[in-house]
Design a protein around this motif. Sequence first.
Motif, short mmCIF file in Angstrom:
data_model
loop_
_atom_site.label_atom_id
_atom_site.label_comp_id
_atom_site.label_asym_id
_atom_site.label_seq_id
_atom_site.Cartn_x
_atom_site.Cartn_y
_atom_site.Cartn_z
N ASP A 258 0.79 -1.22 -0.04
CA ASP A 258 0.11 0.11 0.05
C ASP A 258 0.89 1.21 0.18
O ASP A 258 0.31 2.38 0.19
N GLY A 259 2.21 1.11 0.00
CA GLY A 259 3.18 2.46 -0.33
C GLY A 259 2.81 3.08 -1.64
O GLY A 259 2.22 2.31 -2.59
N PRO A 260 3.11 4.45 -1.48
CA PRO A 260 2.75 5.22 -2.92
C PRO A 260 3.91 4.53 -3.89
O PRO A 260 4.98 4.30 -3.58
N PRO A 261 3.56 4.44 -5.23
CA PRO A 261 4.18 3.94 -6.29
C PRO A 261 5.50 4.80 -6.32
O PRO A 261 5.41 6.00 -6.44
N VAL A 262 6.36 4.10 -6.67
CA VAL A 262 7.80 4.88 -7.01
C VAL A 262 8.26 4.56 -8.45
O VAL A 262 8.47 3.63 -8.46
N ARG A 263 8.17 5.51 -9.14
CA ARG A 263 8.80 5.44 -10.54
C ARG A 263 10.29 5.70 -10.77
O ARG A 263 10.70 6.61 -10.11
N ASP A 264 10.94 4.64 -11.00
CA ASP A 264 12.44 5.10 -11.06
C ASP A 264 12.62 3.91 -12.35
O ASP A 264 12.04 3.04 -13.09
N ARG A 265 13.74 3.97 -12.71
CA ARG A 265 14.61 3.18 -13.67
C ARG A 265 15.30 2.10 -12.78
O ARG A 265 16.37 2.08 -12.19
N TRP A 266 14.80 0.82 -12.85
CA TRP A 266 15.17 -0.31 -11.78
C TRP A 266 15.98 -1.16 -12.45
O TRP A 266 15.74 -1.87 -13.59
N LEU A 267 17.09 -1.41 -12.05
CA LEU A 267 18.23 -2.33 -12.49
C LEU A 267 17.90 -3.64 -11.96
O LEU A 267 17.77 -3.73 -10.69
N VAL A 268 18.03 -4.72 -12.74
CA VAL A 268 17.88 -6.21 -12.27
C VAL A 268 18.96 -6.46 -11.87
O VAL A 268 19.98 -6.89 -12.72
N LEU A 269 19.34 -6.66 -10.43
CA LEU A 269 20.70 -7.17 -9.88
C LEU A 269 20.69 -8.52 -9.73
O LEU A 269 21.85 -9.01 -10.03
N ALA A 270 19.86 -9.12 -9.30
CA ALA A 270 19.81 -10.80 -9.28
C ALA A 270 18.62 -11.39 -9.35
O ALA A 270 17.45 -10.89 -9.08
N GLN A 271 18.51 -12.58 -9.84
CA GLN A 271 17.40 -13.37 -9.68
C GLN A 271 17.76 -14.89 -9.46
O GLN A 271 18.61 -15.45 -10.03
N TYR A 272 17.06 -15.66 -8.42
CA TYR A 272 17.41 -16.89 -8.13
C TYR A 272 15.98 -17.48 -7.50
O TYR A 272 15.17 -16.99 -7.03
N ASP A 273 16.19 -18.70 -7.63
CA ASP A 273 14.93 -19.46 -7.13
C ASP A 273 15.48 -20.42 -5.84
O ASP A 273 16.65 -21.06 -5.71
N THR A 274 14.54 -20.70 -4.82
CA THR A 274 14.56 -21.68 -3.78
C THR A 274 13.28 -22.39 -3.92
O THR A 274 12.34 -21.93 -4.15
N ALA A 275 13.40 -23.86 -3.54
CA ALA A 275 12.18 -24.59 -3.77
C ALA A 275 12.10 -25.39 -2.30
O ALA A 275 13.10 -25.88 -1.82
N ASP A 276 10.92 -25.87 -2.18
CA ASP A 276 10.52 -26.88 -1.24
C ASP A 276 9.65 -27.74 -1.91
O ASP A 276 9.45 -27.52 -2.85
N PRO A 277 9.15 -29.00 -1.18
CA PRO A 277 8.18 -29.86 -1.78
C PRO A 277 7.04 -29.29 -2.39
O PRO A 277 6.41 -29.86 -3.26
N LYS A 278 6.62 -28.03 -1.71
CA LYS A 278 5.23 -27.71 -2.37
C LYS A 278 5.20 -26.32 -3.01
O LYS A 278 4.40 -26.07 -4.01
N LEU A 279 6.48 -25.64 -3.04
CA LEU A 279 6.48 -24.14 -3.88
C LEU A 279 7.73 -23.95 -4.15
O LEU A 279 8.84 -24.34 -3.50
N THR A 280 8.07 -23.12 -5.23
CA THR A 280 9.05 -22.79 -5.78
C THR A 280 9.13 -20.94 -5.65
O THR A 280 8.06 -20.37 -6.02
N THR A 281 10.18 -20.55 -4.83
CA THR A 281 9.98 -19.00 -4.57
C THR A 281 11.05 -18.52 -5.47
O THR A 281 12.19 -18.84 -5.27
N ARG A 282 10.82 -17.32 -6.28
CA ARG A 282 11.65 -16.68 -7.06
C ARG A 282 12.20 -15.22 -6.45
O ARG A 282 10.87 -14.67 -6.10
#
Length: 454
Positions: A258-282
């Motif tokens: 619910d915070g106010p939207p912040v417009r910016d040029r966002w650099l993608v620094l990292a992306q990785y997944d963790t997994a358990d038997p029921k769910l994969t979280t990115r």
Amino acid sequence: MTQQGVRWSADQVLALAPDASSRKAGSKLGTAGPWSGAGSRAEGTVWGLCKGSGSKPYQTVVDLADAAGPAYKCSCPSRKFPCKHALGLLLLWASGDDAVPAVAEPPDWAEEWLAGRRERAEGKRPEGGGGPASASADPEAARRRAERRAERVTAGATELEQRLADLLRGGLASAEQAAYGLWEETAARMVDAQAPGLASRVRELGAIPASGPGWPARLLEECALLHLLDQGWLRREGLPDSLAATVRSRLGLPASADGPPVRDRWLVLAQYDTADPKLTTRRIWLHGTESGETRLLLSYGAAGRAPELSLPVGLALDADLSVFPGSGQPRAALGEQHAPPLPAETRPPGVTTAEAAARYGEALREDPWLDSVPVTLEAVVPQPGEQPDSWQLADATADSALPLTPSARSRPGLWRLVALSGGAPVRVFGECGHRGFTPLTAWPRAAGTPISLT
């Protein structure tokens, strides 16, 4: 990416692969040989026909301009997203204009799918701020549901306090004798109390007695943090609003950005997944070039399936982000995207290893349960640590270093980082916490795209 002549790198394409086998199979299809009728449009769509084992080629089209990341359509029977044909097509496209030329209009089969996506996107846009869902919302019913859940959480926290007191009264050695079953049963009780955050932390307690020398101290530390979280909930009325929001977040209670939207040029620094038997979280880390803020996007997928949101390292988004409530909360929600992602031309500013450790210490004052903070180290050299099989990142400008976490030492990314450095300082982004530093991305000394270490 979507301006004429601006293309992804091969590493950015391969970062989309759902698994290693897809990455390998897609790489084999990244040449012109199996493709015909390939084309692209400047706004970010790529299509082509890939020769397969059947009489008809596979029809493959990729929409790169979607705000939630690339979307794919292929006539092959694969259930992986993206499939090897989509990866091969993107690798072919990334190799240059000659391989996938710009075309004014896509073929009918590709245009039909793209038009359908545009229509569905238009249908999801709110008009006038009030729709059927908002009109039918019942604030009083929502308030009663929240009260009932709060009562269950309070009962669960009270029960957990008693179990922690019993553990300390009987001595920590009893935890080793009881093994994992005691904690699993307690975690199940927390799930019944609708406090998934408590359940997760309780399960972690069960693994500590088998974690090697020094486990009693680690168990006592985790019990203390769990007790602090319990007390934070039971005494939440006396907490500042931001800290109370952090407690609710740590308990796993739902919250909205619910915070106010912040417009910016966002650099993608990292992306990785963790997994358990029921769910994969990115987890996707972004850095705002104007705001200087580093934010975290979370995306989820059912077990065995990759989450939908995918933003390869090295891209930059002109987009709005809204922050979730809580003291120092880095998590945000991706809002309106004002332009398709493009390869980033800048790098995030860095700090020294001493400043990184101090930053984590400062963050703990706002969130005592914080495992780590996102940090970019300006100039560090990977080198063996003092203990056997240990590694550290030594500051090139000061006499200080950060040890790597055990999980980082076992990743192939460590050797990519060592090779990239070659004994010279490199800029590294990662997560800095009480267990050490986990490197996630590094930048070459000269100009070039970042290297993912995950």
